[in-house]
Design an enzyme around this catalytic site. Structure first.
Site, PDB file in Angstrom:
ATOM      1  N   HIS A  50      44.337 121.310   3.925  1.00 40.82           N
ATOM      2  CA  HIS A  50      44.517 120.544   5.043  1.00 40.82           C
ATOM      3  C   HIS A  50      45.824 120.592   5.264  1.00 40.82           C
ATOM      4  CE1 HIS A  50      40.145 120.082   6.289  1.00 40.82           C
ATOM      5  NE2 HIS A  50      40.019 119.435   5.124  1.00 40.82           N
ATOM      6  N   ASP A  58      43.252 124.455   7.546  1.00 41.46           N
ATOM      7  CA  ASP A  58      43.558 124.209   8.852  1.00 41.46           C
ATOM      8  C   ASP A  58      45.028 123.695   8.610  1.00 41.46           C
ATOM      9  OD1 ASP A  58      43.129 121.462   8.095  1.00 41.46           O
ATOM     10  OD2 ASP A  58      41.488 121.196   9.461  1.00 41.46           O
ATOM     11  N   GLU A 117      36.440 115.308  -3.678  1.00 39.79           N
ATOM     12  CA  GLU A 117      37.547 114.106  -3.551  1.00 39.79           C
ATOM     13  C   GLU A 117      37.326 113.100  -4.631  1.00 39.79           C
ATOM     14  OE1 GLU A 117      37.627 113.258   0.492  1.00 39.79           O
ATOM     15  OE2 GLU A 117      37.862 115.230   1.017  1.00 39.79           O
ATOM     16  N   ASN A 171      35.982 119.831  -5.409  1.00 37.92           N
ATOM     17  CA  ASN A 171      36.703 120.174  -4.279  1.00 37.92           C
ATOM     18  C   ASN A 171      37.573 118.981  -3.746  1.00 37.92           C
ATOM     19  OD1 ASN A 171      36.803 122.006  -1.773  1.00 37.92           O
ATOM     20  ND2 ASN A 171      35.715 120.498  -0.772  1.00 37.92           N
ATOM     21  N   GLU A 195      38.521 124.573   3.171  1.00 36.98           N
ATOM     22  CA  GLU A 195      38.660 123.805   4.582  1.00 36.98           C
ATOM     23  C   GLU A 195      39.925 124.163   5.250  1.00 36.98           C
ATOM     24  OE1 GLU A 195      37.652 119.592   4.026  1.00 36.98           O
ATOM     25  OE2 GLU A 195      36.015 120.311   2.668  1.00 36.98           O
TER      26      GLU A 195
END
Ligand code: 9MR
Length: 361
Positions: free
Chosen positions: A251, A282, A174, A215, A280
């Site tokens: 996300h 979701d 990030e 990432n 990641e």
């Protein structure tokens, strides 16, 4: 904290042994294991998400976290359905170097031992992030030279400890703002943008084999933030810096729409010579979850999986834990949730079946 259970043998085998003991103690004949209860790993049980992905030369995994290791039913599915895992917190700086120069790998080793016992790949997450840093680091005042030495020592100690045990490292997590400018983290403010190349070089010195990733979230489609990564990775490559992967966290939220150009975005990074991983995934929704929302979610999961399958250099997909029981979403986005392919009772949701179908199962 409850004592971690020893994980030198697969949990499925521990549970089978336990259930046989219980049956015998109760004077019952232990029934032959059904297909569902038979000990198995993702490698050996055809039709699991891990096994199906492997047929495409990719992995399908789930993040996990240490407090969940007391939940036997949860572990049974984690160990049997998935071919890869990522420790959700255990490898972060606050956990691995809680005091300056004092390293603690207990929690991370527990996850790695579980993965090894179930023949799962492990992604290392994460070496440098502006969140979940120990207080000694954020509350200190550091010159650039001091901070560089601290960073190098942290990265190399952690990477060396897990050498040969992780396939990837999220070296920097990030690093950019939504508009593509650098995030004003402690690292950036003290060292300038060069901290990213330095971190990659230091990690590479410590382990030549783990693939080194940058990432981030909100980089699924093409836009200012993913453009910033595209430009940075291109430059790093030109400078001979060992960057080897781009991690797209994934996300998503139903209310913000599906990133229709995700495949095109993955492909352009592949064109730079790096691999891509969905790290990641979701897909949250405003609660309550309705049949209609769950159906849309299922379509989105399948579409994301299909995008990865269509890009040769997309090496795998990790969901950010597999059950709504342990999702991070409700605590951070009140009123939202139901983001994962299994519900809070570990029952597969429509998304589970759509992922399976997308993988060819
Ligand atoms: O899943 C992690 C959760 O348990 C932590 O409380 C949280 C702290 O910020 O971090 C979560 O994982 C994050 C990941 O490390 C980086 N991308 C965003 C994830 C969700 O916040």
């Amino acid at each position: 904290m409850p004592r971690p259970m020893p994980l030198s043998m697969p949990v499925s085998r521990i549970l089978t042994a336990l259930s046989a003991t219980v049956c015998l103690a109760a004077g019952l004949a232990a029934a032959p294991a059904s297909a569902e209860s038979r000990p198995a790993s993702a490698e050996s049980r055809p039709g699991t998400l891990g096994e199906l992905a492997r047929k495409h030369h990719k992995y399908f995994g789930s993040a996990t976290d240490n407090p969940e290791f007391t939940d036997a039913a949860y572990l049974l599915r984690l160990g049997s359905e998935f071919g890869q895992t990522t420790p959700g917190n255990a490898m972060k700086w606050y956990a691995t170097e809680p005091a300056r120069g004092v390293f603690d790998f207990t929690a991370a080793d527990q996850v790695v031992a579980f993965a090894k016992a179930h023949r799962q790949k492990v992604r290392g997450h994460t070496l440098l992030w502006h969140n979940q840093l120990p207080a000694w680091l954020t509350e200190g005042t550091w010159s650039a030279a001091e901070l560089r030495a601290i960073l190098k020592n942290h990265i190399q100690k952690v990477v060396r400890h897990f050498k040969g045990q992780v396939i990837h490292w999220d070296v920097v997590n990030e690093a950019f703002n939504e508009d593509g400018t650098y995030r004003e983290s402690l690292f950036y403010k003290t060292l300038g943008p060069g901290y990213i190349a330095d971190a990659l070089r230091w990690a590479h010195e410590a382990d030549h084999h783990a693939k080194l990733y940058l990432n981030d979230y909100n980089v699924d489609g093409i836009g200012p933030k993913s453009d910033a990564y595209y430009t940075l990775i291109k430059q790093l490559k030109a400078d001979g810096v060992p960057v080897e992967g781009f991690g797209i966290q994934g996300h998503l939220a139903l209310q913000y729409g599906f990133p229709a150009d995700v495949q095109q975005n993955m492909q352009r990074f592949a064109g730079l010579g790096v691999e891509v991983a969905v790290t990641e995934l979701d897909i949250r929704m405003t609660l309550p979850a309705t049949a209609e929302k769950l159906a849309t979610q299922a379509t989105w999961y399948a579409d994301y999986v299909k995008a990865c399958l269509a890009v040769k250099k997309c090496v795998g997909i990790t969901i950010w834990d597999y059950t709504d029981k342990y999702s991070w979403i409700p605590s951070v986005f009140p009123g939202e949730g139901a983001a994962l392919p299994y519900d809070e009772n570990l029952r597969p949701k429509p998304a589970y079946y759509s992922i399976k179908e997308a993988l060819g199962g």
